[in-house]
Design a protein around this motif. Sequence first.
Motif, PDB file in Angstrom:
ATOM      1  N   SER A 150    -105.447   6.459 -36.644  1.00  0.00           N
ATOM      2  CA  SER A 150    -106.081   5.317 -37.307  1.00  0.00           C
ATOM      3  C   SER A 150    -107.565   5.204 -36.999  1.00  0.00           C
ATOM      4  O   SER A 150    -108.331   4.666 -37.801  1.00  0.00           O
ATOM      5  N   CYS A 151    -107.992   5.699 -35.829  1.00  0.00           N
ATOM      6  CA  CYS A 151    -109.405   5.596 -35.443  1.00  0.00           C
ATOM      7  C   CYS A 151    -110.171   6.905 -35.629  1.00  0.00           C
ATOM      8  O   CYS A 151    -111.374   6.959 -35.383  1.00  0.00           O
ATOM      9  N   GLY A 152    -109.491   7.941 -36.082  1.00  0.00           N
ATOM     10  CA  GLY A 152    -110.142   9.236 -36.241  1.00  0.00           C
ATOM     11  C   GLY A 152    -111.285   9.230 -37.223  1.00  0.00           C
ATOM     12  O   GLY A 152    -112.210  10.044 -37.123  1.00  0.00           O
ATOM     13  N   LYS A 153    -111.258   8.293 -38.158  1.00  0.00           N
ATOM     14  CA  LYS A 153    -112.329   8.213 -39.159  1.00  0.00           C
ATOM     15  C   LYS A 153    -113.671   7.843 -38.546  1.00  0.00           C
ATOM     16  O   LYS A 153    -114.717   8.040 -39.171  1.00  0.00           O
ATOM     17  N   LYS A 154    -113.647   7.321 -37.327  1.00  0.00           N
ATOM     18  CA  LYS A 154    -114.900   6.972 -36.653  1.00  0.00           C
ATOM     19  C   LYS A 154    -115.583   8.202 -36.044  1.00  0.00           C
ATOM     20  O   LYS A 154    -116.730   8.110 -35.594  1.00  0.00           O
ATOM     21  N   VAL A 155    -114.877   9.322 -36.016  1.00  0.00           N
ATOM     22  CA  VAL A 155    -115.388  10.529 -35.338  1.00  0.00           C
ATOM     23  C   VAL A 155    -115.991  11.498 -36.340  1.00  0.00           C
ATOM     24  O   VAL A 155    -115.334  11.932 -37.287  1.00  0.00           O
ATOM     25  N   GLU A 156    -117.264  11.824 -36.117  1.00  0.00           N
ATOM     26  CA  GLU A 156    -117.957  12.853 -36.901  1.00  0.00           C
ATOM     27  C   GLU A 156    -118.099  14.091 -36.029  1.00  0.00           C
ATOM     28  O   GLU A 156    -118.518  14.000 -34.876  1.00  0.00           O
ATOM     29  N   ILE A 157    -117.752  15.248 -36.559  1.00  0.00           N
ATOM     30  CA  ILE A 157    -117.802  16.493 -35.785  1.00  0.00           C
ATOM     31  C   ILE A 157    -118.986  17.349 -36.224  1.00  0.00           C
ATOM     32  O   ILE A 157    -119.164  17.607 -37.415  1.00  0.00           O
ATOM     33  N   MET A 158    -119.786  17.771 -35.259  1.00  0.00           N
ATOM     34  CA  MET A 158    -120.884  18.696 -35.499  1.00  0.00           C
ATOM     35  C   MET A 158    -120.521  20.053 -34.905  1.00  0.00           C
ATOM     36  O   MET A 158    -120.193  20.139 -33.722  1.00  0.00           O
ATOM     37  N   LYS A 159    -120.565  21.094 -35.711  1.00  0.00           N
ATOM     38  CA  LYS A 159    -120.251  22.438 -35.237  1.00  0.00           C
ATOM     39  C   LYS A 159    -121.524  23.167 -34.820  1.00  0.00           C
ATOM     40  O   LYS A 159    -122.575  22.987 -35.437  1.00  0.00           O
ATOM     41  N   GLY A 160    -121.409  23.980 -33.776  1.00  0.00           N
ATOM     42  CA  GLY A 160    -122.556  24.762 -33.343  1.00  0.00           C
ATOM     43  C   GLY A 160    -122.893  24.515 -31.886  1.00  0.00           C
ATOM     44  O   GLY A 160    -122.269  23.690 -31.215  1.00  0.00           O
TER      45      GLY A 160
END
Length: 276
Positions: free
Chosen positions: A157-167
């Motif tokens: 339910s809270c995963g939408k708050k997480v932005e992932i940056m690759k690199g």
Amino acid sequence: MASEKFMILDPAYRKLQKLKELVRKENASSKVSAEIDEVIDLLKARYDYCEGITSDSSKDLQQLMHSTFHHQWQNDHAEGKLSRVPSTMMMSGKLEAQFLRSLTSLCNAERVLELGLFTGCTALAFAEGIPEDGKVVSCELDPYIADLARSFLDKTSCGKKVEIMKGPAKSSLEILAKKKEQFDIIFIDADKKGYIIYYKTILDLGLLAPKGTILVDNVLFHGDPYSKEGRTGEIGQSIINFNEMVRKDDRVHKIMVPIRDGLMIIRRKEDVDRQK
């Protein structure tokens, strides 16, 4: 219990196991062996007691940890998706995850930056501790693991708050700095040899918000910083160098907490020394 897999990080536990084996080989008194077993059990019991008293993780976080433990890592490696088989010990357990969530709430944090995502356990704990409109930016070097974490987080339910940056973490820090982004909490848990670079980049590029907090994981790395065993080689020495650098940094107030593999809490001195 959780202590069975985490206690290996404690050099005292490892020494006791060696002593137990030595007592067996030397045919020493059974009373001595029993006393050693009792000490080992006490070390485990302390960890299990702390974890048992601690509030349970959310159902989402429990499921994410379960998915991590039961993921087919060996198959991914065999299929060439991963260059090596990662250890699930890289994931924060219940005790540390709940500690970090509480710290996030105590700091009234709204924006969190995480260096080193793995499967998203800590990212989700942070996300659960910030407001609905808050944001967690998590940086992950391995693209396959980043995508796997995304799939796990999307089921929460809270995963939408997480932005992932690759690199690479340093590149991500530089990109965020160019965007003038700042964060209330910054959690350093990427490759240990890069800790000093990450720390300096965060402060030099102004990524830490006013009254912000830096949290650094694994600062007691397998006990090497205080046992002087050299068990983890160059990585352990990198942690020792980082700890010493922070100790000498007069700009900050720091406290090392002996939770799991060690956590350092770092804040600017002016945010802690309020007598002036």
